[in-house]
Design a protein around this motif. Structure first.
Motif, mmCIF file in Angstrom:
data_model
loop_
_atom_site.group_PDB
_atom_site.id
_atom_site.type_symbol
_atom_site.label_atom_id
_atom_site.label_comp_id
_atom_site.label_asym_id
_atom_site.label_seq_id
_atom_site.Cartn_x
_atom_site.Cartn_y
_atom_site.Cartn_z
ATOM 1 N N LEU A 123 36.733 46.857 29.414
ATOM 2 C CA LEU A 123 37.351 47.000 30.691
ATOM 3 C C LEU A 123 38.734 46.625 31.102
ATOM 4 O O LEU A 123 39.380 46.948 31.789
ATOM 5 C CB LEU A 123 36.203 46.510 31.790
ATOM 6 N N GLY A 124 38.967 45.683 30.014
ATOM 7 C CA GLY A 124 40.531 45.138 30.379
ATOM 8 C C GLY A 124 40.614 43.715 29.770
ATOM 9 O O GLY A 124 39.587 43.093 29.405
ATOM 10 N N THR A 125 41.736 43.544 29.555
ATOM 11 C CA THR A 125 42.325 42.076 28.896
ATOM 12 C C THR A 125 42.879 41.203 30.100
ATOM 13 O O THR A 125 42.974 41.647 31.301
ATOM 14 C CB THR A 125 43.477 42.315 27.762
ATOM 15 N N ASN A 126 43.469 40.183 29.888
ATOM 16 C CA ASN A 126 43.992 39.392 30.473
ATOM 17 C C ASN A 126 45.172 39.993 31.381
ATOM 18 O O ASN A 126 45.948 39.137 32.107
ATOM 19 C CB ASN A 126 44.468 38.046 29.948
ATOM 20 N N GLN A 127 45.899 40.962 30.776
ATOM 21 C CA GLN A 127 47.165 41.669 31.431
ATOM 22 C C GLN A 127 46.796 42.603 32.412
ATOM 23 O O GLN A 127 47.730 43.137 33.110
ATOM 24 C CB GLN A 127 47.895 42.250 30.347
ATOM 25 N N ILE A 128 45.554 42.896 32.674
ATOM 26 C CA ILE A 128 45.193 43.927 33.591
ATOM 27 C C ILE A 128 45.026 43.235 35.004
ATOM 28 O O ILE A 128 45.142 42.316 35.263
ATOM 29 C CB ILE A 128 43.702 44.738 33.130
ATOM 30 N N THR A 129 45.287 44.472 35.897
ATOM 31 C CA THR A 129 45.469 43.903 37.364
ATOM 32 C C THR A 129 43.968 44.331 38.017
ATOM 33 O O THR A 129 43.335 44.899 37.422
ATOM 34 C CB THR A 129 46.405 44.993 38.139
ATOM 35 N N PRO A 130 43.937 43.441 39.002
ATOM 36 C CA PRO A 130 42.648 43.732 39.671
ATOM 37 C C PRO A 130 42.208 45.299 40.144
ATOM 38 O O PRO A 130 40.996 45.714 39.969
ATOM 39 C CB PRO A 130 42.719 42.997 40.851
ATOM 40 N N ILE A 131 43.102 45.977 40.595
ATOM 41 C CA ILE A 131 43.042 47.575 41.097
ATOM 42 C C ILE A 131 42.639 48.317 39.713
ATOM 43 O O ILE A 131 41.577 49.220 39.432
ATOM 44 C CB ILE A 131 44.107 48.099 41.584
ATOM 45 N N GLN A 132 43.363 47.884 38.387
ATOM 46 C CA GLN A 132 42.941 48.505 37.436
ATOM 47 C C GLN A 132 41.440 48.298 36.792
ATOM 48 O O GLN A 132 40.676 48.972 36.286
ATOM 49 C CB GLN A 132 43.954 48.137 36.260
ATOM 50 N N TRP A 133 41.178 46.926 36.994
ATOM 51 C CA TRP A 133 40.062 46.600 36.355
ATOM 52 C C TRP A 133 38.969 47.314 37.366
ATOM 53 O O TRP A 133 37.945 47.672 36.262
ATOM 54 C CB TRP A 133 39.725 44.906 36.469
ATOM 55 N N TYR A 134 38.839 47.137 38.360
ATOM 56 C CA TYR A 134 37.859 47.909 39.259
ATOM 57 C C TYR A 134 37.718 49.372 38.939
ATOM 58 O O TYR A 134 36.667 49.745 39.147
ATOM 59 C CB TYR A 134 37.910 47.384 40.816
ATOM 60 N N LYS A 135 38.887 50.002 38.950
ATOM 61 C CA LYS A 135 38.657 51.240 38.655
ATOM 62 C C LYS A 135 38.369 51.618 37.457
ATOM 63 O O LYS A 135 37.725 52.715 37.170
ATOM 64 C CB LYS A 135 40.478 51.828 38.861
ATOM 65 N N GLY A 136 38.558 50.867 36.365
ATOM 66 C CA GLY A 136 37.944 50.871 35.138
ATOM 67 C C GLY A 136 36.536 51.154 35.139
ATOM 68 O O GLY A 136 35.686 51.643 34.553
ATOM 69 N N ILE A 137 35.733 49.968 35.834
ATOM 70 C CA ILE A 137 34.329 49.945 36.363
ATOM 71 C C ILE A 137 34.112 51.482 36.804
ATOM 72 O O ILE A 137 33.062 52.123 36.290
ATOM 73 C CB ILE A 137 33.751 49.051 36.947
ATOM 74 N N ILE A 138 34.627 51.916 37.934
ATOM 75 C CA ILE A 138 34.263 53.078 38.457
ATOM 76 C C ILE A 138 34.571 54.398 37.585
ATOM 77 O O ILE A 138 33.416 55.362 37.563
ATOM 78 C CB ILE A 138 35.229 53.226 39.832
ATOM 79 N N VAL A 139 35.453 54.491 36.998
ATOM 80 C CA VAL A 139 35.678 55.626 35.981
ATOM 81 C C VAL A 139 34.768 55.405 34.843
ATOM 82 O O VAL A 139 33.941 56.630 34.517
ATOM 83 C CB VAL A 139 37.041 55.532 35.301
ATOM 84 N N SER A 140 34.430 54.526 34.250
ATOM 85 C CA SER A 140 33.215 54.230 33.327
ATOM 86 C C SER A 140 31.780 54.666 33.970
ATOM 87 O O SER A 140 30.920 55.746 33.321
ATOM 88 C CB SER A 140 32.874 52.705 32.925
ATOM 89 N N LEU A 141 31.641 54.376 35.196
ATOM 90 C CA LEU A 141 30.368 54.703 35.503
ATOM 91 C C LEU A 141 30.369 56.495 35.987
ATOM 92 O O LEU A 141 29.428 57.170 35.845
ATOM 93 C CB LEU A 141 29.958 54.027 37.144
#
Length: 385
Positions: free
Chosen positions: A71-89
């Motif tokens: 879902l992301g590394t330490n360089q990712i932003t909160p919006i990118q991380w949450y979007k990653g969860i939503i897109v994965s679902l």
């Protein structure tokens, strides 16, 4: 028969060992509990996860697997991380033909990241699947500790999903199971929104001898007295899953290399034979023989943070000293488990275990590798000891 050393076992793998945790996790998820499995590396967490998904999917549950590492590394932003969860679902549930994701995402532009996740679950997930229970399995949650922003809101949202169930029937169809090498106290600091306080910790114990009987099949093909051999393997590993599979594999490997596929071991010498195998193929020169990596993972977890390493090694040193004295005074010298930060880290390393409220070294292999001399050398090399 093929033994698998490391990695997740397939649901139909003949070397998968069913433990008490299998039934506990399966039953708790079916009854609607929030479940989590927090344990050290290479203890079978991911294999348990996939076995449970397979069982539940056969009963028409919708199960979604998310690996938080991806879902992301330490360089990712909160919006990118949450979007990653939503897109994965979105993709794992094959919603592409039902929902226009781009349009939906644009409509949520004014919301905070966690609010977007909440809206997705409420507006899309639960509406599109009204006749099924949906279980979200999240693996490697320890990777969340490396993010450069706190994820308290994510865990608070999980707790909110369960609290909603009392007055929102659709929320009763959603459940979560988390897996990883982390303690709940490290993952979230908010004591009021902490989902772990309302969840069920699934204890993943090491193999018992009677549970490990399926491993006999491969040993029976190459060695006499396979039951005795398995018993001594369990003696050395104390049922630690990775080491148990590795020792079984080594028996087969030695048989093929040196004995043309069949080893005849005289009755009464099985223990000696296994001890020599353990010492020559695992303990001696362990830093070079440790493939796939296991012992080095424990070492690195102990020594990764130089500021904490001294405290961890000092606690572990005390455990070793106590075990040397246990024959003289077996009760008074034991070290009580107290849930201190150092003890939690030691437990997560897998090096020690909580046995009836006291710490002890998990198995003879670890005790032989990470012995008092090794500890002393590491303490001497630490700049902050």
């Amino acid at each position: 028969m093929r033994y698998q050393v490391g990695g997740s076992l397939k649901y139909d793998d003949s070397t998968y060992i069913v433990r008490q945790a299998d039934e506990q996790l399966y039953t708790r998820l079916k009854t609607g509990d929030f479940c989590y499995v927090c344990n050290s590396h290479q203890t079978g967490k991911s294999s348990l996860l996939h076995q449970t998904i397979h069982r539940l999917e056969k009963e028409n549950y919708i199960c979604v697997y998310l690996n938080s590492v991806l879902l992301g590394t330490n360089q990712i932003t909160p919006i990118q991380w949450y979007k990653g969860i939503i897109v994965s679902l979105f993709h794992k549930l094959n919603l592409t033909e039902r929902v226009n994701f781009g349009s939906w995402w644009e409509q949520q532009s004014e919301l905070d990241p966690v609010q977007k996740l909440y809206q997705f679950v409420e507006q899309v997930l639960l509406r599109e699947f009204q006749n099924n229970r949906i279980l979200i399995f999240i693996d490697n949650i320890n990777s969340l500790l490396s993010l450069n922003f706190p994820v308290n809101d994510f865990f608070i949202w999980i707790r909110y999903c369960y609290e909603q169930q009392a007055h929102n029937p659709s929320s009763q169809r959603l459940g979560f199971a988390l897996f990883g090498v982390a303690s709940p106290s490290n993952l979230i600091t908010d004591r009021y929104g902490n989902p772990f306080k309302i969840g069920k910790a699934i204890k993943l114990c090491d193999f018992q001898l009677h549970e490990a009987i399926p491993l006999l099949e491969g040993l029976e093909e190459v060695v006499t007295q396979p039951q005795a051999i398995l018993q001594y393997i369990i003696h050395w590993t104390r049922g630690q899953p990775f080491l148990t599979q590795k020792l079984c594999q080594l028996v087969v490997q030695v048989a093929l290399e040196s004995y043309k596929g069949a080893i005849t071991i005289p009755n009464g010498t099985e223990g000696y034979w296994i001890e020599q195998l353990v010492r020559s193929r695992i303990i001696q020169h362990w830093e070079f023989q440790d493939e796939p990596e296991h012992l080095r993972t424990i070492r690195d977890r102990l020594l990764f943070d130089e500021y904490k390493a001294g405290k961890l090694l000092n606690v572990y040193q005390q455990v070793l000293q106590v075990e040397e004295l246990k024959n003289r005074n077996p009760i008074e010298n034991l070290i009580p488990a107290d849930n201190s930060e150092e003890q939690i880290e030691l437990l997560l390393s897998g090096l020690v275990e909580n046995c009836n409220g006291y710490l002890r070294v998990k198995n003879p292999i670890y005790r032989s590798v990470f012995n008092p001399q090794w500890v002393s050398r590491q303490l001497e090399n630490l700049p902050f000891s």
